[in-house]
Design a protein around this motif. Structure first.
Motif, PDB file in Angstrom:
ATOM      1  N   GLU A   1       0.835  -1.210   0.000  1.00 40.59           N
ATOM      2  CA  GLU A   1       0.000   0.000   0.000  1.00 40.59           C
ATOM      3  C   GLU A   1       0.867   1.256   0.000  1.00 40.59           C
ATOM      4  OE1 GLU A   1      -2.240  -3.422   1.120  1.00 40.59           O
ATOM      5  OE2 GLU A   1      -0.445  -2.601   2.072  1.00 40.59           O
ATOM      6  N   MET A   2       1.923   1.255   0.780  1.00 43.09           N
ATOM      7  CA  MET A   2       2.834   2.412   0.802  1.00 43.09           C
ATOM      8  C   MET A   2       3.494   2.607  -0.556  1.00 43.09           C
ATOM      9  SD  MET A   2       4.756   1.927   4.464  1.00 43.09           S
ATOM     10  CE  MET A   2       3.862   1.177   5.819  1.00 43.09           C
ATOM     11  N   TYR A   3       3.863   1.499  -1.171  1.00 42.61           N
ATOM     12  CA  TYR A   3       4.506   1.584  -2.487  1.00 42.61           C
ATOM     13  C   TYR A   3       3.534   2.147  -3.529  1.00 42.61           C
ATOM     14  CZ  TYR A   3       7.087   0.319  -6.675  1.00 42.61           C
ATOM     15  OH  TYR A   3       7.746   0.379  -7.877  1.00 42.61           O
ATOM     16  N   GLU A   4       2.283   1.686  -3.502  1.00 40.27           N
ATOM     17  CA  GLU A   4       1.290   2.189  -4.460  1.00 40.27           C
ATOM     18  C   GLU A   4       1.036   3.680  -4.253  1.00 40.27           C
ATOM     19  OE1 GLU A   4      -2.267  -0.067  -5.379  1.00 40.27           O
ATOM     20  OE2 GLU A   4      -1.405  -1.830  -4.398  1.00 40.27           O
ATOM     21  N   VAL A   5       0.978   4.110  -2.999  1.00 40.77           N
ATOM     22  CA  VAL A   5       0.794   5.536  -2.713  1.00 40.77           C
ATOM     23  C   VAL A   5       1.983   6.333  -3.240  1.00 40.77           C
ATOM     24  CG1 VAL A   5       0.729   7.260  -0.850  1.00 40.77           C
ATOM     25  CG2 VAL A   5      -0.728   5.224  -0.723  1.00 40.77           C
ATOM     26  N   ALA A   6       3.175   5.816  -3.039  1.00 35.52           N
ATOM     27  CA  ALA A   6       4.378   6.502  -3.520  1.00 35.52           C
ATOM     28  C   ALA A   6       4.345   6.668  -5.035  1.00 35.52           C
ATOM     29  CB  ALA A   6       5.623   5.727  -3.094  1.00 35.52           C
ATOM     30  N   VAL A   7       3.944   5.626  -5.739  1.00 38.34           N
ATOM     31  CA  VAL A   7       3.857   5.696  -7.208  1.00 38.34           C
ATOM     32  C   VAL A   7       2.811   6.725  -7.624  1.00 38.34           C
ATOM     33  CG1 VAL A   7       3.235   4.413  -9.283  1.00 38.34           C
ATOM     34  CG2 VAL A   7       4.692   3.338  -7.555  1.00 38.34           C
TER      35      VAL A   7
ATOM     36  N   GLY B   1       2.836   9.582  11.650  1.00 33.46           N
ATOM     37  CA  GLY B   1       1.425   9.939  11.797  1.00 33.46           C
ATOM     38  C   GLY B   1       1.003  11.097  10.924  1.00 33.46           C
ATOM     39  N   ARG B   2       1.942  11.691  10.178  1.00 34.38           N
ATOM     40  CA  ARG B   2       1.596  12.822   9.319  1.00 34.38           C
ATOM     41  C   ARG B   2       0.923  12.386   8.022  1.00 34.38           C
ATOM     42  NH1 ARG B   2       6.748  14.679  11.164  1.00 34.38           N
ATOM     43  NH2 ARG B   2       7.685  13.760   9.304  1.00 34.38           N
ATOM     44  N   LEU B   3       0.969  11.084   7.725  1.00 32.52           N
ATOM     45  CA  LEU B   3       0.324  10.537   6.533  1.00 32.52           C
ATOM     46  C   LEU B   3      -0.421   9.276   6.941  1.00 32.52           C
ATOM     47  CD1 LEU B   3       0.319  10.864   3.282  1.00 32.52           C
ATOM     48  CD2 LEU B   3       1.939   8.978   3.341  1.00 32.52           C
ATOM     49  N   VAL B   4      -1.642   9.122   6.453  1.00 36.25           N
ATOM     50  CA  VAL B   4      -2.395   7.900   6.725  1.00 36.25           C
ATOM     51  C   VAL B   4      -2.751   7.223   5.410  1.00 36.25           C
ATOM     52  CG1 VAL B   4      -3.353   8.804   8.875  1.00 36.25           C
ATOM     53  CG2 VAL B   4      -4.671   9.026   6.758  1.00 36.25           C
ATOM     54  N   ILE B   5      -2.892   5.908   5.472  1.00 31.90           N
ATOM     55  CA  ILE B   5      -3.352   5.123   4.329  1.00 31.90           C
ATOM     56  C   ILE B   5      -4.542   4.304   4.813  1.00 31.90           C
ATOM     57  CG2 ILE B   5      -2.750   3.384   2.596  1.00 31.90           C
ATOM     58  CD1 ILE B   5       0.173   4.170   2.929  1.00 31.90           C
ATOM     59  N   PRO B   6      -5.764   4.834   4.649  1.00 36.67           N
ATOM     60  CA  PRO B   6      -6.950   4.099   5.123  1.00 36.67           C
ATOM     61  C   PRO B   6      -7.161   2.844   4.282  1.00 36.67           C
ATOM     62  CG  PRO B   6      -7.430   6.438   4.742  1.00 36.67           C
ATOM     63  CD  PRO B   6      -6.127   6.132   4.075  1.00 36.67           C
TER      64      PRO B   6
ATOM     65  N   GLY C   1      -3.028   7.942  -0.058  1.00 38.22           N
ATOM     66  CA  GLY C   1      -2.357   8.562   1.076  1.00 38.22           C
ATOM     67  C   GLY C   1      -2.982   9.910   1.374  1.00 38.22           C
ATOM     68  N   ILE C   2      -3.202  10.189   2.652  1.00 37.70           N
ATOM     69  CA  ILE C   2      -3.782  11.457   3.084  1.00 37.70           C
ATOM     70  C   ILE C   2      -2.823  12.101   4.072  1.00 37.70           C
ATOM     71  CG2 ILE C   2      -5.728  12.580   4.226  1.00 37.70           C
ATOM     72  CD1 ILE C   2      -7.411  10.098   3.464  1.00 37.70           C
TER      73      ILE C   2
ATOM     74  N   ALA D   1       2.391  15.448   2.920  1.00 36.59           N
ATOM     75  CA  ALA D   1       3.332  15.114   1.857  1.00 36.59           C
ATOM     76  C   ALA D   1       2.624  14.772   0.549  1.00 36.59           C
ATOM     77  CB  ALA D   1       4.222  13.944   2.288  1.00 36.59           C
ATOM     78  N   ALA D   2       1.332  14.496   0.630  1.00 35.38           N
ATOM     79  CA  ALA D   2       0.557  14.065  -0.536  1.00 35.38           C
ATOM     80  C   ALA D   2      -0.353  15.200  -1.013  1.00 35.38           C
ATOM     81  CB  ALA D   2      -0.285  12.837  -0.174  1.00 35.38           C
ATOM     82  N   ARG D   3      -0.921  15.010  -2.209  1.00 31.70           N
ATOM     83  CA  ARG D   3      -1.875  16.003  -2.709  1.00 31.70           C
ATOM     84  C   ARG D   3      -3.143  15.961  -1.865  1.00 31.70           C
ATOM     85  NH1 ARG D   3      -5.835  13.354  -5.580  1.00 31.70           N
ATOM     86  NH2 ARG D   3      -5.360  11.188  -6.107  1.00 31.70           N
ATOM     87  N   CYS D   4      -3.898  17.058  -1.890  1.00 35.14           N
ATOM     88  CA  CYS D   4      -5.174  17.096  -1.177  1.00 35.14           C
ATOM     89  C   CYS D   4      -6.128  16.061  -1.761  1.00 35.14           C
ATOM     90  CB  CYS D   4      -5.792  18.479  -1.265  1.00 35.14           C
ATOM     91  SG  CYS D   4      -4.946  19.734  -0.277  1.00 35.14           S
TER      92      CYS D   4
END
Length: 316
Positions: free
Chosen positions: A23-29, A45-50, A62-63, A66-69
């Protein structure tokens, strides 16, 4: 080889162990970020992946800063109109037009069936507000027992809900702070809890049993969305003592969640004058330790009933 996710392991837990999940890898891509940055942000804790372990077919997002809105779309049945096919059509339209997540806010019909169908069909994270179902299943809200609040949270988690609103920050001692408000409590969940606390002269069950909620969230990797039950419902109430008293409690709950490796986002701020938005965001970042902010609004005018989506867009 990335680890196969299992019950009882959260994205935050993996991240703190130095493991980059699929999941982290997919968010990074998707975000054009270094996977290691995604991992470190999740760990902090600054980024979550529900991403509930029971939600099959989910494309993780990713929310965080570091990520887009991200844009969430609300769907759901009502006591007046309840049709699961209509809700699935709403889901399809929301995803087609770019919603990053959806919330099932159903209050009418077969809530369990509607929710499960939405999760089964959704490729984006699905959120719920469990207290809506808690309130629907009893004739009188005042008859609710504290365990009733927790049982529905567990039911939603088992079904595969990725994030859920929990109004754990509104406390019994906050209620006197509302006496001078123009619009009182406008949060549906907040008003239900306030009514229950006021009648029973007891503390918020979500707050008292927050440890139980964390155990459930950790088992299924549910991201908790800490609800702002005392958000201002008019510009006259913005930045009052009630709003910030609840936010202080929410900040403490964020730390409690992180101690258990549970992902968390913070809701707010409701109706806020345009020139106070930046200040509200900065206060939230400081009090809630830079946990991601789930913006309800900001609604920047009181004179557009029925057009909150437009005034929220202005605020955003």
């Amino acid at each position: 080889m990335r680890p196969k996710r299992r019950i009882g392991m959260t994205q935050m837990m993996y991240a703190r162990e130095g493991i980059i999940t699929e999941e982290m890898y997919e968010v990074a891509v998707d975000e054009g970020l270094d996977p290691e940055l995604v991992r470190s942000e999740v760990a902090s804790g600054r980024l979550v992946i529900p991403a509930n372990v029971n939600h099959k077919g989910l494309h993780p997002i990713g929310i965080g800063m570091a990520a887009r809105c991200k844009v969430n779309a609300n769907i759901g049945s009502s006591p007046v109109s309840s049709n699961e096919d209509v809700e699935l059509e709403k889901l399809e339209i929301a995803i087609r037009y770019g919603a990053d997540a959806v919330m099932d806010l159903s209050t009418g019909g077969d809530l369990n069936r509607i929710r499960r169908k939405i999760i089964e069909r959704s490729t984006v994270p699905v959120g719920t507000v469990p207290i809506y179902q808690v309130a629907k299943e009893v004739e009188e809200i005042l008859d609710l027992k504290p365990q009733d609040f927790i049982d529905v949270v567990e039911l939603h988690a088992k079904d595969g809900v990725d994030f859920m609103t929990i109004h754990a920050g509104i406390l019994l001692e906050h209620l006197p702070l509302l006496e001078r408000r123009t619009t009182g409590i406008v949060s549906r969940g907040g008003s239900i809890i306030a009514c229950w606390m006021s009648y029973h002269k007891r503390q918020n069950p979500y707050y008292e049993m927050f440890g139980d909620i964390l155990e459930i969230a950790r088992e299924y990797d549910v991201t908790l969305s800490l609800g702002d039950g005392l958000r201002p419902g008019s510009l006259a109430d913005a930045n009052d003592k009630a709003q910030f008293a609840e936010l202080k409690v929410i900040g403490d709950l964020v730390l409690s969640a992180w101690e258990k490796d549970v992902q968390v986002i913070v809701e707010g701020p409701g109706h806020i004058p345009l020139d106070m938005i930046a200040m509200n965001v900065e206060i939230e970042r400081r009090i809630c330790h830079e946990a991601p902010f789930y913006l309800l609004g900001p609604i920047v005018t009181d004179v557009a009933p029925g057009y909150d989506h437009i005034t929220s867009a202005i605020g955003a």
